[in-house]
Motif scaffolding. Structure first.
Motif, PDB file in Angstrom:
ATOM      1  N   ALA A 160       0.841  -1.207   0.000  1.00  0.00           N
ATOM      2  CA  ALA A 160       0.000   0.000   0.000  1.00  0.00           C
ATOM      3  C   ALA A 160       0.874   1.253   0.000  1.00  0.00           C
ATOM      4  O   ALA A 160       0.547   2.245  -0.666  1.00  0.00           O
ATOM      5  CB  ALA A 160      -0.932  -0.003   1.210  1.00  0.00           C
ATOM      6  N   ALA A 161       1.990   1.218   0.722  1.00  0.00           N
ATOM      7  CA  ALA A 161       2.915   2.354   0.732  1.00  0.00           C
ATOM      8  C   ALA A 161       3.508   2.583  -0.651  1.00  0.00           C
ATOM      9  O   ALA A 161       3.621   3.726  -1.108  1.00  0.00           O
ATOM     10  CB  ALA A 161       4.029   2.111   1.751  1.00  0.00           C
ATOM     11  N   LEU A 162       3.868   1.509  -1.332  1.00  0.00           N
ATOM     12  CA  LEU A 162       4.420   1.619  -2.685  1.00  0.00           C
ATOM     13  C   LEU A 162       3.385   2.211  -3.647  1.00  0.00           C
ATOM     14  O   LEU A 162       3.696   3.098  -4.443  1.00  0.00           O
ATOM     15  CB  LEU A 162       4.879   0.247  -3.179  1.00  0.00           C
ATOM     16  CG  LEU A 162       5.431   0.193  -4.603  1.00  0.00           C
ATOM     17  CD1 LEU A 162       6.729   0.977  -4.700  1.00  0.00           C
ATOM     18  CD2 LEU A 162       5.657  -1.254  -5.017  1.00  0.00           C
ATOM     19  N   VAL A 163       2.138   1.745  -3.543  1.00  0.00           N
ATOM     20  CA  VAL A 163       1.073   2.271  -4.396  1.00  0.00           C
ATOM     21  C   VAL A 163       0.846   3.758  -4.108  1.00  0.00           C
ATOM     22  O   VAL A 163       0.698   4.565  -5.027  1.00  0.00           O
ATOM     23  CB  VAL A 163      -0.237   1.456  -4.225  1.00  0.00           C
ATOM     24  CG1 VAL A 163      -1.407   2.141  -4.899  1.00  0.00           C
ATOM     25  CG2 VAL A 163      -0.054   0.046  -4.767  1.00  0.00           C
ATOM     26  N   SER A 164       0.834   4.146  -2.824  1.00  0.00           N
ATOM     27  CA  SER A 164       0.650   5.561  -2.466  1.00  0.00           C
ATOM     28  C   SER A 164       1.775   6.422  -3.011  1.00  0.00           C
ATOM     29  O   SER A 164       1.531   7.480  -3.605  1.00  0.00           O
ATOM     30  CB  SER A 164       0.572   5.726  -0.941  1.00  0.00           C
ATOM     31  OG  SER A 164      -0.630   5.214  -0.450  1.00  0.00           O
ATOM     32  N   SER A 165       3.005   5.983  -2.803  1.00  0.00           N
ATOM     33  CA  SER A 165       4.149   6.762  -3.287  1.00  0.00           C
ATOM     34  C   SER A 165       4.162   6.863  -4.803  1.00  0.00           C
ATOM     35  O   SER A 165       4.398   7.940  -5.364  1.00  0.00           O
ATOM     36  CB  SER A 165       5.464   6.139  -2.807  1.00  0.00           C
ATOM     37  OG  SER A 165       5.563   6.245  -1.417  1.00  0.00           O
ATOM     38  N   ALA A 166       3.917   5.755  -5.481  1.00  0.00           N
ATOM     39  CA  ALA A 166       3.904   5.762  -6.945  1.00  0.00           C
ATOM     40  C   ALA A 166       2.794   6.672  -7.473  1.00  0.00           C
ATOM     41  O   ALA A 166       3.009   7.455  -8.407  1.00  0.00           O
ATOM     42  CB  ALA A 166       3.736   4.348  -7.481  1.00  0.00           C
ATOM     43  N   THR A 167       1.617   6.584  -6.868  1.00  0.00           N
ATOM     44  CA  THR A 167       0.505   7.444  -7.277  1.00  0.00           C
ATOM     45  C   THR A 167       0.871   8.908  -7.076  1.00  0.00           C
ATOM     46  O   THR A 167       0.645   9.750  -7.952  1.00  0.00           O
ATOM     47  CB  THR A 167      -0.771   7.105  -6.483  1.00  0.00           C
ATOM     48  OG1 THR A 167      -1.106   5.737  -6.701  1.00  0.00           O
ATOM     49  CG2 THR A 167      -1.936   7.982  -6.900  1.00  0.00           C
ATOM     50  N   GLY A 168       1.436   9.229  -5.925  1.00  0.00           N
ATOM     51  CA  GLY A 168       1.832  10.608  -5.645  1.00  0.00           C
ATOM     52  C   GLY A 168       2.862  11.123  -6.630  1.00  0.00           C
ATOM     53  O   GLY A 168       2.750  12.249  -7.128  1.00  0.00           O
ATOM     54  N   LEU A 169       3.866  10.310  -6.932  1.00  0.00           N
ATOM     55  CA  LEU A 169       4.886  10.740  -7.890  1.00  0.00           C
ATOM     56  C   LEU A 169       4.313  10.964  -9.283  1.00  0.00           C
ATOM     57  O   LEU A 169       4.637  11.949  -9.946  1.00  0.00           O
ATOM     58  CB  LEU A 169       6.018   9.707  -7.950  1.00  0.00           C
ATOM     59  CG  LEU A 169       6.981   9.731  -6.767  1.00  0.00           C
ATOM     60  CD1 LEU A 169       7.945   8.544  -6.840  1.00  0.00           C
ATOM     61  CD2 LEU A 169       7.739  11.040  -6.721  1.00  0.00           C
ATOM     62  N   VAL A 170       3.451  10.059  -9.729  1.00  0.00           N
ATOM     63  CA  VAL A 170       2.840  10.225 -11.052  1.00  0.00           C
ATOM     64  C   VAL A 170       1.998  11.495 -11.090  1.00  0.00           C
ATOM     65  O   VAL A 170       2.056  12.263 -12.053  1.00  0.00           O
ATOM     66  CB  VAL A 170       2.015   8.981 -11.453  1.00  0.00           C
ATOM     67  CG1 VAL A 170       1.209   9.234 -12.708  1.00  0.00           C
ATOM     68  CG2 VAL A 170       2.925   7.774 -11.642  1.00  0.00           C
ATOM     69  N   LEU A 171       1.228  11.750 -10.030  1.00  0.00           N
ATOM     70  CA  LEU A 171       0.408  12.969  -9.982  1.00  0.00           C
ATOM     71  C   LEU A 171       1.276  14.224 -10.012  1.00  0.00           C
ATOM     72  O   LEU A 171       0.913  15.219 -10.650  1.00  0.00           O
ATOM     73  CB  LEU A 171      -0.475  12.972  -8.740  1.00  0.00           C
ATOM     74  CG  LEU A 171      -1.659  12.010  -8.753  1.00  0.00           C
ATOM     75  CD1 LEU A 171      -2.294  11.944  -7.375  1.00  0.00           C
ATOM     76  CD2 LEU A 171      -2.681  12.409  -9.790  1.00  0.00           C
ATOM     77  N   LEU A 172       2.395  14.186  -9.317  1.00  0.00           N
ATOM     78  CA  LEU A 172       3.279  15.349  -9.291  1.00  0.00           C
ATOM     79  C   LEU A 172       4.001  15.567 -10.617  1.00  0.00           C
ATOM     80  O   LEU A 172       4.222  16.705 -11.028  1.00  0.00           O
ATOM     81  CB  LEU A 172       4.312  15.201  -8.176  1.00  0.00           C
ATOM     82  CG  LEU A 172       3.804  15.408  -6.759  1.00  0.00           C
ATOM     83  CD1 LEU A 172       4.878  15.027  -5.755  1.00  0.00           C
ATOM     84  CD2 LEU A 172       3.357  16.847  -6.551  1.00  0.00           C
ATOM     85  N   LEU A 173       4.370  14.489 -11.286  1.00  0.00           N
ATOM     86  CA  LEU A 173       5.208  14.604 -12.479  1.00  0.00           C
ATOM     87  C   LEU A 173       4.435  14.652 -13.792  1.00  0.00           C
ATOM     88  O   LEU A 173       4.996  15.027 -14.822  1.00  0.00           O
ATOM     89  CB  LEU A 173       6.206  13.443 -12.514  1.00  0.00           C
ATOM     90  CG  LEU A 173       7.173  13.389 -11.327  1.00  0.00           C
ATOM     91  CD1 LEU A 173       8.034  12.140 -11.391  1.00  0.00           C
ATOM     92  CD2 LEU A 173       8.024  14.647 -11.259  1.00  0.00           C
ATOM     93  N   TRP A 174       3.179  14.269 -13.792  1.00  0.00           N
ATOM     94  CA  TRP A 174       2.370  14.251 -15.013  1.00  0.00           C
ATOM     95  C   TRP A 174       1.869  15.665 -15.279  1.00  0.00           C
ATOM     96  O   TRP A 174       0.842  16.086 -14.741  1.00  0.00           O
ATOM     97  CB  TRP A 174       1.225  13.285 -14.842  1.00  0.00           C
ATOM     98  CG  TRP A 174       0.381  13.029 -16.047  1.00  0.00           C
ATOM     99  CD1 TRP A 174       0.448  13.644 -17.259  1.00  0.00           C
ATOM    100  CD2 TRP A 174      -0.674  12.077 -16.142  1.00  0.00           C
ATOM    101  NE1 TRP A 174      -0.500  13.129 -18.099  1.00  0.00           N
ATOM    102  CE2 TRP A 174      -1.212  12.157 -17.437  1.00  0.00           C
ATOM    103  CE3 TRP A 174      -1.229  11.160 -15.262  1.00  0.00           C
ATOM    104  CZ2 TRP A 174      -2.261  11.373 -17.873  1.00  0.00           C
ATOM    105  CZ3 TRP A 174      -2.273  10.374 -15.693  1.00  0.00           C
ATOM    106  CH2 TRP A 174      -2.772  10.477 -16.993  1.00  0.00           C
TER     107      TRP A 174
END
Length: 184
Positions: A22-36
């Motif tokens: 769940a932590a990996l999914v949260s971090s990945a989602t956050g990074l994609v939202l920030l970088l997209w």
């Protein structure tokens, strides 16, 4: 009988791989939202929907083994909201933008208040983490609810930053409790 903090460690040691996922999914989602940079509501809704559904499933799994009465009464609020909001996020966007942003904001407010409220009178090593995570969720939820009619980029930046911080904190928690399980 285990006290609440000891029970929390037992649960975290038992479910650390799920918490780490769940932590990996949260971090990945956050990074994609920030970088997209060209993110639109469909992309943000899909990404946040995945993160919320994963979070809801993890919370539901943990709920089955938690024995602390306070946590057992608060966890269903979080996982039910996460699943509902996550599933609603996948509805095709007609005029869902405002509704979606409000749901995310209210979910974070409820989750944040349940974390802070459930841990204010507790003692132990996880108290600071849980109250801080709850406070961040309250701040992020309040910001999203108050800016719900701003462009989707506002939601993406707030959600992205929050999820990166939350994901890193949950990863630390998962690894920390795994080490405690190995040494204890």
């Amino acid at each position: 009988m285990l006290d609440a903090d000891a029970n929390t460690y037992v649960v975290a040691r038992r479910f650390w791989p799920l918490i780490a996922f769940a932590a990996l999914v949260s971090s990945a989602t956050g990074l994609v939202l920030l970088l997209w940079s060209g993110i639109n509501i469909d992309g943000a809704a899909w990404l946040l929907g995945v993160q919320l559904v994963v979070n809801g499933i993890v919370s539901l799994a943990v709920w089955f083994v938690v024995t602390d009465p306070g946590l057992r009464s608060l966890i269903p609020i979080g996982w039910s909201l996460a699943l509902v909001v996550g599933l609603v996020a996948w509805i095709p966007a007609v005029r869902v933008t405002d509704f979606f942003a409000l749901l995310i904001g209210f979910y974070w407010l409820v989750w944040g208040f349940s974390e802070v409220g459930g841990n204010v009178q507790r003692h132990g090593p996880l108290r600071f983490y849980r109250i801080t995570a709850g406070g961040l969720a309250i701040a992020g939820g309040a910001a999203i609810v108050s800016a719900w009619n701003d462009p989707i980029r506002t939601l993406a930046v707030l959600a992205g930053a929050y999820l990166v911080v939350r994901g890193v904190a949950e990863a630390w928690l998962a690894l920390h409790t795994r080490r405690l399980g190995a040494s204890g």
